[in-house]
Design a protein around this motif. Sequence first.
Motif, short mmCIF file in Angstrom:
data_model
loop_
_atom_site.label_atom_id
_atom_site.label_comp_id
_atom_site.label_asym_id
_atom_site.label_seq_id
_atom_site.Cartn_x
_atom_site.Cartn_y
_atom_site.Cartn_z
N GLN A 49 0.84 -1.20 0.00
CA GLN A 49 0.00 0.00 0.00
C GLN A 49 0.87 1.25 0.00
N ALA A 83 -1.05 -7.42 -4.85
CA ALA A 83 -2.12 -6.42 -4.85
C ALA A 83 -1.52 -5.12 -4.32
N THR A 101 -2.32 -0.89 -3.58
CA THR A 101 -3.30 0.19 -3.47
C THR A 101 -2.54 1.48 -3.24
N ARG A 118 2.11 3.39 -9.73
CA ARG A 118 1.65 2.96 -11.05
C ARG A 118 2.80 2.32 -11.83
N THR A 164 -2.78 -6.74 -9.29
CA THR A 164 -3.97 -5.91 -9.25
C THR A 164 -3.57 -4.59 -8.61
N ARG A 177 -5.22 -0.81 -7.28
CA ARG A 177 -6.42 -0.03 -7.01
C ARG A 177 -6.05 1.36 -6.51
N GLU A 178 -6.60 2.37 -7.14
CA GLU A 178 -6.42 3.74 -6.69
C GLU A 178 -7.63 4.14 -5.85
N THR A 179 -7.38 4.68 -4.67
CA THR A 179 -8.44 5.07 -3.77
C THR A 179 -8.61 6.58 -3.75
N ALA A 221 -8.99 0.22 2.22
CA ALA A 221 -8.65 -0.54 1.01
C ALA A 221 -8.41 -2.01 1.28
N SER A 250 -9.42 -5.58 -1.84
CA SER A 250 -8.10 -5.92 -2.37
C SER A 250 -7.39 -7.01 -1.57
#
Length: 327
Positions: A228, A269, A271, A283, A297, A299-301, A313, A317
């Motif tokens: 994270q 994963a 985030t 990214r 995977t 994920r943008e929060t 998150a 995830s």
Amino acid sequence: MPAFDSSTVTFDLPDRGRLAGVRLYQEVGLRTLDFEPVAGGWRLVTARPPVSRMEYLFELLHRDGNRETVLDPGNARRVAGVFGDKSVLEFEDYAPPGWLAEPPREGHRSGTAGRPEVSWWSPEAGDEPMPLLLVHDGPEYDALASLTHYVSAGIAAGRLPRLRVALLHPGERNGSYSVNDDYADALAALARETPATVRIGMGTSLGALAMLHAHRRHPDLADALFLQSGSFFTDAFDRHERRFPGYARITAFVEEVGRGDPVRPVPVALTCGGAEENLRNNRSMAEILDAQGYKVTFRETRDVHNYTAWRDAFHPSLTRLLQEVCA
């Protein structure tokens, strides 16, 4: 309580002439920060940030030149953090995770000394092999992001398998987590000594970086990674961090990961907050690992770099990652 609409947020602070200025302390990328004097106090009207919630403080400039940082006296909502409490504003699109309202399952806690120091949580006492979640900044994750509540409630509801959690104490965090080979070796030794069916490495910020570094140095350390807001610094995106003592080691490691071959691709994963400085390097790292065969995977929060954002998150995830690797 601050007022907001679809485009602006308004902060007010009453004052009877004791202040020379007021400034908003925040980390959501706002550019208008200085309050204007109004009848009865101070007011700031600023653009609404691209987040679902924001943590903030007021910086007061007293007429004698002294400065003071305080909570918003007009907002009763508070959130705890590593550096103390902050006021928090939740917009209409924010909702806390549902598992917070679920009853947790009673667990067994114990602790050990050594390096790294560990506090343990498990569904019950004993050393039966089960999935092991290795968590950097573990006590902070537990106190500020309710990690063992998430795990225990998930086990009780049947979403998560029975698993053991190793809450790793950070110790001298900046040194241990900044691409430190000795620390990675000690973590790998601890992991190998702990009975486990599978191991999942978890961390945030520098802790996420350290978990990836340990995985690359010891490919058998973890069977999956949950990272994270990782501090995956690069010269292209993070020159503003160059005064950080571990900056050179970090950028060299990230560059090495980018040009190296995968040591053992595992599910990952990631985030990251959509409004935080680490977004671009996260990214980039997601793309690098994906190209090397990791099952990634990302994920943008709608938040930034704080424990509530990381807590929010966990699901889906982390839930999906644990379901996948522990099946």
